[in-house]
Design an enzyme around this catalytic site. Structure first.
Site, mmCIF file in Angstrom:
data_model
loop_
_atom_site.group_PDB
_atom_site.id
_atom_site.type_symbol
_atom_site.label_atom_id
_atom_site.label_comp_id
_atom_site.label_asym_id
_atom_site.label_seq_id
_atom_site.Cartn_x
_atom_site.Cartn_y
_atom_site.Cartn_z
ATOM 1 N N HIS A 22 -15.926 57.977 -62.036
ATOM 2 C CA HIS A 22 -15.343 57.985 -60.345
ATOM 3 C C HIS A 22 -16.529 58.246 -59.308
ATOM 4 C CE1 HIS A 22 -10.938 58.209 -61.404
ATOM 5 N NE2 HIS A 22 -11.623 58.509 -62.616
ATOM 6 N N GLY A 181 -5.052 59.668 -60.261
ATOM 7 C CA GLY A 181 -3.921 60.808 -59.705
ATOM 8 C C GLY A 181 -3.249 61.354 -60.723
ATOM 9 N N HIS A 208 -5.323 54.900 -66.554
ATOM 10 C CA HIS A 208 -5.199 56.357 -67.120
ATOM 11 C C HIS A 208 -3.986 56.878 -67.478
ATOM 12 C CE1 HIS A 208 -8.569 57.047 -63.952
ATOM 13 N NE2 HIS A 208 -8.910 58.323 -64.415
ATOM 14 N N GLU A 211 -3.747 61.630 -70.594
ATOM 15 C CA GLU A 211 -4.657 62.403 -70.231
ATOM 16 C C GLU A 211 -3.745 63.850 -70.166
ATOM 17 O OE1 GLU A 211 -6.447 62.180 -66.401
ATOM 18 O OE2 GLU A 211 -8.166 63.671 -66.886
#
Ligand SMILES: [Zn+2]
Length: 367
Positions: A22, A181, A208, A211
């Site tokens: 990122h 996010g 994502h 996680e």
């Protein structure tokens, strides 16, 4: 013969590839101090070392949601074209100096509109910064190829718009798309319209998943939305039973392994967000041994106070990884990269494999 872990310098000398970085999580502390001063943004510390420590400790909360609040400070300075370009260029220089030869860097343009930039201006400034970083790295003797991934924020309502932005800039530096996010409560399939759009446009994307949320999040990302890579994905272990003599994979785990869907694993970051309890018990070792397409990434170098050579060093020390594992993960990353196939082949055949052959030869001779 006793196993001797690879040293940091050895690992740094080897070519590596990262897919999950990122830009708003990889600023140099000194740069953040300078840019924050220009806009009177208050920081929790004013000395680079103390600021780096603050980020690491604040991000070390055991919760993804709290971890994400540290980004308020970095995003605050990414609001002008010059700052976007500077941060992107420095990230590329820093990765290249650490021996990374291919990097995909991601960010969320919708978070960078607070001082009047348009979405397109954010992308253009960042792409220009990456190109400048590539030039400086090559001049410093560390050639690197980069691409950029645009992230939509999964808890907000602009995901489709950002997916369209990625498609609009696909031939101008943007290689893929992602959603980032808070994962819990914001499943990928809530944005199915965006992923349908990307698939119709033949645009590549990662998501994502796995996680902070569990198997349904990974299944939604892969089976419903069609992600060809998974950001983190470490909770896939919940679908793998290692108690018997033979490992037993559930349907989802088998599908991900057999389809060669890459896992963008970020070991140190996972310790901070609670996705893994310790480096010794991190699932990356098992996932690798089970044949998943494992890649090793930093996620956020600033928040995790890390860099690629350090991540691999941790894996060498804790899982006995040596050149074959580093080579495999690097080739895995390039095979899963959102880069045209001939360029991936060039990096694998002309840069990565010859370098590892030399390193392995040298290790054999020393043994
Ligand atoms: Zn991430």
């Amino acid at each position: 013969m006793n196993f001797k872990p690879l040293t940091h310098d050895e690992i740094r000398s080897a070519p590596k590839a990262v897919l999950h970085e990122h830009l708003d999580g990889g600023l140099r502390p000194q740069t953040l101090i300078e840019l924050a001063a220009e806009i009177d943004h208050p920081l929790p510390a004013h000395d680079p070392k103390a600021l780096a420590d603050w980020f690491f400790e604040a991000a070390n909360s055991g919760s993804l949601e709290r971890y994400l609040t540290t980004f308020d400070h970095t995003v605050a300075v990414l609001q002008t074209p010059d700052n976007c370009a500077r941060v992107a260029a420095e990230a590329v220089e820093d990765l290249a100096a650490d021996g990374v030869v291919y990097a995909e860097l991601r960010y969320a343009p919708e978070q960078q509109l607070q001082r009047g930039m348009s979405l397109g201006e954010v992308v253009e400034a960042t792409v220009a910064g990456l190109a400048e970083g590539e030039r400086r790295a090559a001049a410093a003797g560390h050639p690197i190829t980069t691409g950029t991934i645009l992230c939509g924020m999964r808890h907000a309502n602009r995901v489709k718009e950002i997916a369209e932005l990625a498609v609009a800039y696909r031939d101008k530096g943007v290689v893929g798309f992602d959603i980032a996010g808070a994962e819990i409560g914001h499943p990928a399939e809530a944005h199915l319209d965006a992923f349908d759009h990307l698939r119709r446009e033949c645009m590549r994307f990662t998501i994502h998943a796995g996680e902070s949320a569990h198997l349904p999040s990974i299944s939604g990302a892969v089976a419903q939305c069609g992600a060809e890579r998974i950001g983190h994905g470490v909770r896939l272990m919940e679908d793998i039973d290692l108690r018997g003599d033979e490992p037993k994979l559930g349907r989802l785990a088998s599908y991900i392994r057999d389809r060669r869907i890459a896992l963008e694993v970020c070991p140190s970051s996972n310790l901070q967000t609670g996705a893994a309890e310790s480096i010794e018990t991190h699932p990356v070792g098992d996932l690798y041994d089970l044949g998943f397409r494992v890649t090793v990434n930093n996620d956020n170098r600033l928040m995790s106070r890390t860099h690629t050579s350090r991540e691999f060093q941790l894996l060498s020390e804790n899982f006995g990884w040596s050149w074959p594992e580093l080579k495999r993960c690097t080739v895995n990353a390039l095979e899963a990269a959102f880069l045209p196939y001939p360029e991936r082949r060039r990096l694998i055949d002309e840069v990565v494999l010859p370098a590892y052959e030399r390193l392995e030869d040298r290790a054999d001779r020393a043994a």
